[in-house]
Scaffold this active site. Structure first.
Site, PDB file in Angstrom:
ATOM      1  N   LYS A  39      34.477  42.027  34.969  1.00  0.00           N
ATOM      2  CA  LYS A  39      34.443  41.204  36.184  1.00  0.00           C
ATOM      3  C   LYS A  39      34.708  42.057  37.430  1.00  0.00           C
ATOM      4  CE  LYS A  39      35.688  37.136  33.503  1.00  0.00           C
ATOM      5  NZ  LYS A  39      36.785  36.305  32.970  1.00  0.00           N
ATOM      6  N   GLN A  45      43.261  35.492  34.187  1.00  0.00           N
ATOM      7  CA  GLN A  45      42.567  35.687  32.904  1.00  0.00           C
ATOM      8  C   GLN A  45      43.333  34.996  31.779  1.00  0.00           C
ATOM      9  OE1 GLN A  45      39.501  37.215  32.394  1.00  0.00           O
ATOM     10  NE2 GLN A  45      39.712  36.469  30.298  1.00  0.00           N
ATOM     11  N   ASP A  57      37.271  29.925  39.068  1.00  0.00           N
ATOM     12  CA  ASP A  57      37.051  29.620  37.653  1.00  0.00           C
ATOM     13  C   ASP A  57      36.879  28.111  37.420  1.00  0.00           C
ATOM     14  OD1 ASP A  57      36.679  31.573  35.826  1.00  0.00           O
ATOM     15  OD2 ASP A  57      38.794  31.879  35.336  1.00  0.00           O
TER      16      ASP A  57
END
Ligand code: NAD
Length: 305
Positions: free
Chosen positions: A53, A97, A120
């Protein structure tokens, strides 16, 4: 034989466009979009995802920020990292994450992310807006799934020299039956909502669903987000179905040891599906590209304020 939905190539198209738009911003003297990642502990898969990412964000010309915290970090430590990123005006997207180490309350920490920086799409405000069908940053993997379905229905060849992202369109799925296998908050449930938004008739299957084979056989679109290698057999598919395979299982033994395998038995599915994503190289790269897309969108909204 099915059309292979090349997620890697499609992701590249998105990232090239985002990079060009970021370059133009910088030429105008504006700041670039900023993406912050928080990784707690040293789970090798998580480390590799975060690395991918960050690499993609840099390739898009974004400024990147990271906070790598030790496995034994307290909730207060992670909360502080989130707070700092929330308050930093150079940051448009914050990614925590997952999974977090078991002693941390993942939901409690996600709740602390500024919803306008929730690239997200996991904050309850983002999920609520998604449920209401309002404008919101959509979760990356399900969003990538819908764009791969668009690719399946796109008449233009992705690999043709003159292919443009505008060619992709946002296909109406009215009249199509979609089966989403998996009901997680991360993938299954939001994927089902996004397909509903496109007017598909959606069925959600899960671990307690009997006779998956019959449901798969009725579906024009199958989104597999289970995490069980090759559970769905090609023979189960309706002839001409679109198959999007989200599943990732790393094989630990036998002659395929070390390989990544999806939820669908690819070799048998390819003869029945009209389009199918490979694993790897399908949904994975599109998830990363949609994170870049969301970060850019968040930047644009912030610039207008
Ligand atoms: P999860 O473990 O949270 O959810 C799995 C879901 O599968 C559950 O809802 C469960 O009810 C369902 N399930 C289990 N057994 C089943 C069965 N026999 N039949 C039907 N449904 C069944 O996992 P997740 O986070 O939703 O991820 C699903 C898969 O997708 C995993 O393999 C994960 O690694 C992968 N994934 C890939 C990406 C990507 O970018 N490619 C992103 C996220 C997740």
């Amino acid at each position: 034989v099915a059309k292979i939905l090349d997620g890697k190539a499609l992701a590249k198209k998105f990232q090239t466009e985002i990079e060009a738009r970021t370059r133009a911003l910088k030429e105008e003297g504006k700041r670039p979009p900023g993406l912050a990642v928080i990784l707690v502990g040293s789970n090798p898969a998580s480390k590799s995802y975060v690395g991918m990412k960050e690499k993609a964000a840099k390739a898009c010309g974004f400024e990147t920020f990271d906070s790598f915290l030790p496995e034994n970090s307290s909730e207060a430590d992670v909360a502080q990292a989130i707070k700092d990123f929330n308050e930093n005006p150079a940051i448009d997207g914050i990614l925590l994450q997952l999974p977090l180490p078991a002693h941390l309350d993942a939901n409690g920490l996600i709740d602390l992310i500024d919803p306008t920086k929730d690239v997200d799409g996991l904050h309850p405000i983002s999920q609520g807006l998604l449920m209401r069908g309002e404008a919101v940053l959509k979760p990356c993997t399900p969003l990538g799934v819908t764009r791969l379905i668009d690719l399946a229905l796109c008449e233009k060849d992705l690999h043709a020299e003159d292919f443009k992202l505008e060619d992709l369109g946002e296909a109406s799925l009215a009249g199509k039956k979609a089966l989403v296998a998996g009901r997680s908050v991360l993938v299954g449930k939001p994927a089902a909502l996004l397909l509903l938004e496109r007017n598909a008739t959606v069925c959600i299957a899960h671990s307690k669903t009997p006779d998956m084979e019959k449901l798969v056989n009725e579906a024009d679109i199958v989104v597999a987000a289970i995490g069980k290698a090759e559970l769905i057999q090609g023979a189960w598919l309706k002839e001409g179905a679109i198959v999007i395979d989200v599943g990732i299982t790393k094989v630990s033994e036998g002659d395929r040891s070390g390989k990544i395998i999806g939820d669908v038995h690819f070799e048998s599915a390819i003869g029945r599906a009209c389009a199918i994503t490979p694993v790897p190289g399908g949904v994975g790269p599109m998830t990363v590209a949609m994170l870049m897309h969301n970060t850019f969108l968040s930047y644009e909204v912030r610039q207008q304020e």
